[in-house]
Design a protein around this motif. Structure first.
Motif, PDB file in Angstrom:
ATOM      1  N   GLY A  93      -1.143   7.113   3.930  1.00 35.35           N
ATOM      2  CA  GLY A  93      -1.748   8.118   4.820  1.00 35.35           C
ATOM      3  C   GLY A  93      -1.575   7.729   6.274  1.00 35.35           C
ATOM      4  N   GLU A 133       0.876  -1.184   0.000  1.00 35.62           N
ATOM      5  CA  GLU A 133       0.000   0.000   0.000  1.00 35.62           C
ATOM      6  C   GLU A 133       0.907   1.225   0.000  1.00 35.62           C
ATOM      7  OE1 GLU A 133      -2.108   1.674   3.154  1.00 35.62           O
ATOM      8  OE2 GLU A 133      -3.323   2.710   1.657  1.00 35.62           O
ATOM      9  N   ALA A 175       8.725   7.123   1.322  1.00 35.67           N
ATOM     10  CA  ALA A 175       9.209   6.969  -0.056  1.00 35.67           C
ATOM     11  C   ALA A 175       8.145   7.421  -1.042  1.00 35.67           C
ATOM     12  CB  ALA A 175       9.533   5.498  -0.326  1.00 35.67           C
ATOM     13  N   ASP A 176       8.607   7.776  -2.210  1.00 38.73           N
ATOM     14  CA  ASP A 176       7.683   7.993  -3.323  1.00 38.73           C
ATOM     15  C   ASP A 176       7.120   6.629  -3.736  1.00 38.73           C
ATOM     16  OD1 ASP A 176       6.713   9.413  -5.882  1.00 38.73           O
ATOM     17  OD2 ASP A 176       7.888   7.720  -6.614  1.00 38.73           O
ATOM     18  N   ALA A 177       5.823   6.598  -4.048  1.00 37.88           N
ATOM     19  CA  ALA A 177       5.146   5.323  -4.313  1.00 37.88           C
ATOM     20  C   ALA A 177       5.825   4.525  -5.429  1.00 37.88           C
ATOM     21  CB  ALA A 177       3.683   5.585  -4.667  1.00 37.88           C
ATOM     22  N   ILE A 201       4.873   9.465   1.002  1.00 41.09           N
ATOM     23  CA  ILE A 201       5.932  10.446   0.724  1.00 41.09           C
ATOM     24  C   ILE A 201       6.020  11.495   1.822  1.00 41.09           C
ATOM     25  CG2 ILE A 201       4.562  12.159  -0.581  1.00 41.09           C
ATOM     26  CD1 ILE A 201       6.884  11.952  -2.710  1.00 41.09           C
TER      27      ILE A 201
HETATM   28  C1  LIG Z   1      -5.810   9.469  -0.434  1.00 42.16           C
HETATM   29  S1  LIG Z   1      -4.441   9.448   0.668  1.00 42.16           S
HETATM   30  C2  LIG Z   1      -4.281   7.777   1.116  1.00 42.16           C
HETATM   31  C3  LIG Z   1      -5.354   7.251   1.984  1.00 42.16           C
HETATM   32  C4  LIG Z   1      -5.136   5.838   2.481  1.00 42.16           C
HETATM   33  N1  LIG Z   1      -4.797   4.925   1.404  1.00 42.16           N
HETATM   34  C5  LIG Z   1      -6.369   5.354   3.224  1.00 42.16           C
HETATM   35  O1  LIG Z   1      -6.997   4.342   2.832  1.00 42.16           O
HETATM   36  O2  LIG Z   1      -6.713   6.003   4.227  1.00 42.16           O
HETATM   37  C6  LIG Z   1      -3.096   9.654  -0.413  1.00 42.16           C
HETATM   38  C7  LIG Z   1      -1.734   9.617   0.295  1.00 42.16           C
HETATM   39  O3  LIG Z   1      -0.720   9.576  -0.709  1.00 42.16           O
HETATM   40  C8  LIG Z   1       0.403  10.312  -0.261  1.00 42.16           C
HETATM   41  N2  LIG Z   1       1.177  10.637  -1.477  1.00 42.16           N
HETATM   42  C9  LIG Z   1       0.938  11.583  -2.420  1.00 42.16           C
HETATM   43  N3  LIG Z   1       1.840  11.480  -3.414  1.00 42.16           N
HETATM   44  C10 LIG Z   1       2.645  10.431  -3.117  1.00 42.16           C
HETATM   45  C11 LIG Z   1       3.733   9.809  -3.775  1.00 42.16           C
HETATM   46  N4  LIG Z   1       4.182  10.235  -4.965  1.00 42.16           N
HETATM   47  N5  LIG Z   1       4.294   8.740  -3.183  1.00 42.16           N
HETATM   48  C12 LIG Z   1       3.858   8.269  -1.980  1.00 42.16           C
HETATM   49  N6  LIG Z   1       2.832   8.842  -1.300  1.00 42.16           N
HETATM   50  C13 LIG Z   1       2.227   9.892  -1.868  1.00 42.16           C
HETATM   51  C14 LIG Z   1      -0.185  11.481   0.475  1.00 42.16           C
HETATM   52  O4  LIG Z   1       0.753  11.985   1.403  1.00 42.16           O
HETATM   53  C15 LIG Z   1      -1.409  10.837   1.141  1.00 42.16           C
HETATM   54  O5  LIG Z   1      -1.115  10.417   2.447  1.00 42.16           O
END
Ligand SMILES: C[S@@+](CC[C@H](N)C(=O)[O-])C[C@H]1O[C@@H](n2cnc3c(N)ncnc32)[C@H](O)[C@@H]1O
Length: 408
Positions: free
Chosen positions: A79, A75, A126-128, A100
């Protein structure tokens, strides 16, 4: 739990079997009093509980289907960590999570510890895309990759597909429903590389475009795709695509792509292989969108497994009744692949009053066609009846109502 360490107001909540600390919703409300999760220092949206409930059910059903003792889930946009923790607690999975944002990682780690799942869930900053690539390099065999971003999952799909095991599920949420349903055509073309349009069945169009995009990206990496479940809820699209490596499987999946058609003059809905066609019923200029997926939106065998998983787990879900209703509805409508009709739009084209959608479904079934209401829209129905039959049935219903009115 050491929530005192956090530099913002928090609240303890329970979701499924997880008990987590999240930013206090009361501190991040708009003027109209509505909680705005994007304003909070770490994203937690209580409205997505249902999305996470279904993810847990799918994971359990899939584990049973492939006979794997322990699922390995990634995942990479976690968040608060709630989804990752639920995968560990409610689907007994090994979970690799990342975000991230350092605040999210800090909170997610706190939550993992408080739920006692440190052995089962790791959280990295990390970046996804980089994180998924790293897992691939390390040889982690992922059975589910859950992409739950802000907006479109498109930027993460290629890496996810390259990082999934020989066989596994890509679960993708898209909240960019305005582009996907054709309201922002340029964004739709840009993000999903499709010919944009807005049909009258725009919610189904959104789901089918995302499913089609996953199929096309997967094919370029020589994976075939089986859509296990795809639906629309609240303001998002969710697709569970099972990928299986193999060039002929990829070719087979590509054969399920086509273009969606909607005729604003006669209400025709359907699919075509020709992106420049005219309405096959009235010859009018039509809205054509795609390529998109034209096959069933759920797999009946998998739905059976999902229903039995739901029976066993109903007590631990956040919104069990809603899951029961969605599965009942989907099982009925999935056997009909033609897009849904909007009854109000058809009736406005025919200048007639709208009958109840249930009576339309009954009338079509009496004629021997498949017909069902749709989870996409309360004014919608779907059928395998030819368009002429749909229009005739409506006209006959109208005539009968008029006769009954006269008799009274
Ligand atoms: C919609 S939220 C996630 C919610 C979580 N999956 C849940 O079910 O509660 C999106 C998350 O992606 C993170 N994010 C945004 N860009 C990202 C990236 N390039 N790599 C990793 N995380 C990232 C944000 O910080 C945020 O916490």
């Amino acid at each position: 739990m050491a929530s005192g360490k956090l530099p913002y107001p928090t609240r303890r909540i329970k979701e499924g079997k997880a008990e987590i600390i999240v930013p206090d919703p009361d501190a991040y409300r708009r003027k109209d009093g509505v909680y705005e999760p994007a304003w909070a220092p770490v994203f937690y949206n209580p409205k997505m509980r249902f999305n996470r409930d279904i993810a847990i059910l799918v994971a359990n059903a899939y584990r049973e289907m492939i006979g794997q003792e322990r699922l390995v889930v990634a995942e990479p946009l976690t968040g608060s960590g709630v989804r990752a923790i639920r995968y560990a607690l409610e689907a007994d999975a090994q979970v690799y999570a990342a975000d991230i944002d350092p605040d999210a990682v800090y909170l997610a780690r706190l939550n993992v510890e408080a739920n006692g799942v440190q052995e089962r869930v790791t959280v990295e900053r990390a970046d996804a895309n980089e994180y998924l690539a790293k897992l691939r390099r390390e040889g982690v065999r992922l059975s589910i990759i859950d992409i739950d971003p802000f907006g479109s999952p498109a930027p993460f799909l290629d890496t996810a597909i390259q990082s999934i095991s020989v066989r596994g599920i890509i679960a993708a949420t898209a909240t960019d429903t305005a582009p996907l349903s054709g309201t922002h055509p340029r964004a739709l073309r840009r993000r999903y590389d499709v010919q944009p349009a807005r049909t009258a069945w725009e919610k189904e169009q959104a789901v089918r475009l995302l499913a089609g995009y996953i199929i096309r990206r997967a094919a370029s990496h020589e994976y075939g795709v089986r859509i296990l479940l795809a639906y629309y809820a609240d303001y998002y699209v969710r697709v569970y695509a099972e990928l299986w490596r193999g060039a002929s499987r990829a070719d087979d999946s590509l054969s399920k792509l086509g273009y969606g058609v909607y005729c604003p003059y006669c209400g025709y809905t359907g699919y075509t292989d020709n992106p420049r066609t005219r309405c096959p019923y009235c010859g009018g200029t039509v809205q054509i969108v795609g390529p998109l997926y034209t096959g069933p939106l759920c797999n009946q065998e998998f739905m059976e497994m999902l229903r039995s998983t739901l029976d066993k787990r109903v007590g631990s879900l956040a919104e069990p009744k809603r899951a029961v209703k969605l599965f009942e509805q989907l099982s009925l409508e999935c056997t009909i692949t033609k897009p849904y009709y909007r009854l109000d739009k058809l009736c406005s084209i025919l200048h007639m009053n709208m009958p109840k959608p249930d009576s339309m479904v009954e009338a079509l079934r009496r004629k021997g066609y498949k017909a069902a209401r749709t989870h996409f829209d309360p004014r919608g129905f779907r059928t395998n009846a030819p368009h002429t039959e749909v229009l005739n049935t409506l006209i006959e219903m109208q005539a009968r109502i008029a006769r009954e009115d006269d008799d009274n």
